[in-house]
Design a protein around this motif. Structure first.
Motif, PDB file in Angstrom:
ATOM      1  N   ASP A  56      -0.896  -5.382  50.069  1.00  0.00           N
ATOM      2  CA  ASP A  56      -0.483  -5.282  48.666  1.00  0.00           C
ATOM      3  C   ASP A  56      -0.773  -6.571  47.886  1.00  0.00           C
ATOM      4  O   ASP A  56      -0.322  -6.735  46.758  1.00  0.00           O
ATOM      5  CB  ASP A  56       1.013  -4.944  48.604  1.00  0.00           C
ATOM      6  CG  ASP A  56       1.830  -5.865  49.496  1.00  0.00           C
ATOM      7  OD1 ASP A  56       1.257  -6.857  50.026  1.00  0.00           O
ATOM      8  OD2 ASP A  56       3.027  -5.627  49.676  1.00  0.00           O
ATOM      9  N   ALA A  69      -1.832 -10.530  43.898  1.00  0.00           N
ATOM     10  CA  ALA A  69      -1.441  -9.476  42.956  1.00  0.00           C
ATOM     11  C   ALA A  69      -0.816 -10.103  41.717  1.00  0.00           C
ATOM     12  O   ALA A  69      -0.006 -11.026  41.825  1.00  0.00           O
ATOM     13  CB  ALA A  69      -0.440  -8.535  43.622  1.00  0.00           C
ATOM     14  N   LEU A 122      -3.334  -4.458  40.972  1.00  0.00           N
ATOM     15  CA  LEU A 122      -2.095  -4.409  41.769  1.00  0.00           C
ATOM     16  C   LEU A 122      -0.937  -4.985  40.959  1.00  0.00           C
ATOM     17  O   LEU A 122      -1.099  -5.982  40.255  1.00  0.00           O
ATOM     18  CB  LEU A 122      -2.250  -5.213  43.062  1.00  0.00           C
ATOM     19  CG  LEU A 122      -3.348  -4.763  44.034  1.00  0.00           C
ATOM     20  CD1 LEU A 122      -3.426  -5.732  45.223  1.00  0.00           C
ATOM     21  CD2 LEU A 122      -3.087  -3.342  44.537  1.00  0.00           C
TER      22      LEU A 122
END
Ligand code: HEC
Ligand code: HEC
Length: 229
Positions: A56, A69, A122
């Protein structure tokens, strides 16, 4: 007469050679093949980056990998380009940067744009919900004092640490504090931002040239309180 015919013959031979080279599909160095498969951004990230930066993009403090991100495509692409071209991550004292640099050495421009766009899509992590990304190094400062000192940074990085692409200044809110603290030290020490090709790094470096380490710790403690979104 004879010499003129020889010249004409040579010119014709040269023209033929050029035609042959064009027919063989020769391209200027560095150009992309027109039929090259477009990079699959997610697959490229998962294969080459996720092992350190997390699926992530939230980073991993155990291996010094920062949060990606939430950073803008423009900033990410410039940093990846800097590692690729060697104006970031080449200084002998830049241990973590030297670890990162080989990861993108073979990147094409298409790879760079694809991964930059993927990462920028993201959502930014919220530091409070992500305690693993917060190092002990960070919380030693005084955030109230840091808030006052941060005014000098807000000019470029924004009041809430949201960043400013027009100035090349990245988002600071949401980044892991151990990483922010370490980058500040690298700029102060000239481990980052001192390569002649690193113009954005130089502008940041000039802004913190005489930042005392206590002030840096307080500023980091303040940045840590800024909401990521
Ligand atoms: C072996 C672990 C590792 C892998 C794999 C890796 N990185 Fe990194 N990356 C790092 C480390 C460590 C740093 C911190 C460098 C520093 O402290 O200056 C970093 C820093 C970065 C930064 C700078 C972030 C910032 O805020 O300035 C970017 C961008 C980045 N990596 C992108 C990538 C991409 C894209 C890939 C995949 C192609 C990748 N990384 C693969 C370890 C890794
Ligand atoms: C003149 C504008 C300017 C000012 C003032 C400024 N910065 Fe920056 N900062 C930048 C730019 C531009 C970069 C990106 C450098 C690069 O491309 O490597 C940067 C990068 C950073 C980074 C690296 C972030 C990352 O993801 O790697 C940190 C941390 C940072 N700045 C903190 C600060 C702090 C704290 C202050 C105040 C003490 C400050 N900056 C003041 C322009 C500025």
């Amino acid at each position: 007469m004879r010499s003129r015919r020889r010249t004409t013959g040579l010119a014709a031979a040269t023209a033929l050679a050029v035609v042959a080279v064009l027919a063989a599909g020769a391209r200027p160095a560095g150009a992309q093949a027109p039929d090259a498969a477009p990079s699959a951004p997610r697959a490229l990230y998962v294969d080459a980056c996720a092992s350190c930066h997390g699926a992530d993009g939230r980073g991993n403090p155990r291996i010094d990998a920062p949060v990606l991100a939430g950073l803008s495509a423009a900033y990410l692409e410039r940093q990846i380009d800097g590692f690729r071209r060697g104006y970031r991550g080449r200084h002998p004292a830049d241990i973590e940067g030297r670890e990162m640099r080989p990861m993108v050495e073979g990147f094409t421009d298409a790879d760079l744009a694809a991964v930059g766009a993927w990462l920028a899509s993201l959502p930014a992590p919220r530091p409070a919900a992500d305690p693993a990304a917060t190092g002990a190094e960070a919380s030693r400062g005084d955030p109230a004092r840091g808030q006052t000192l941060y005014a000098a940074c807000a000019v470029c990085h924004g009041q809430s640490g949201e960043g400013n692409d027009a100035l090349g200044a990245p988002r600071l809110a949401g980044q892991a504090s151990w990483y922010t603290a370490r980058q500040l030290r690298k700029f102060v020490d000239g481990v980052r931002g001192s390569h002649p090709d690193d113009t954005s790094g130089a502008s940041m470096r000039a802004s913190v040239a005489d930042l005392a380490s206590r002030d840096a710790a307080d500023i980091v403690a303040w940045i840590e309180t800024l909401p990521a979104n």
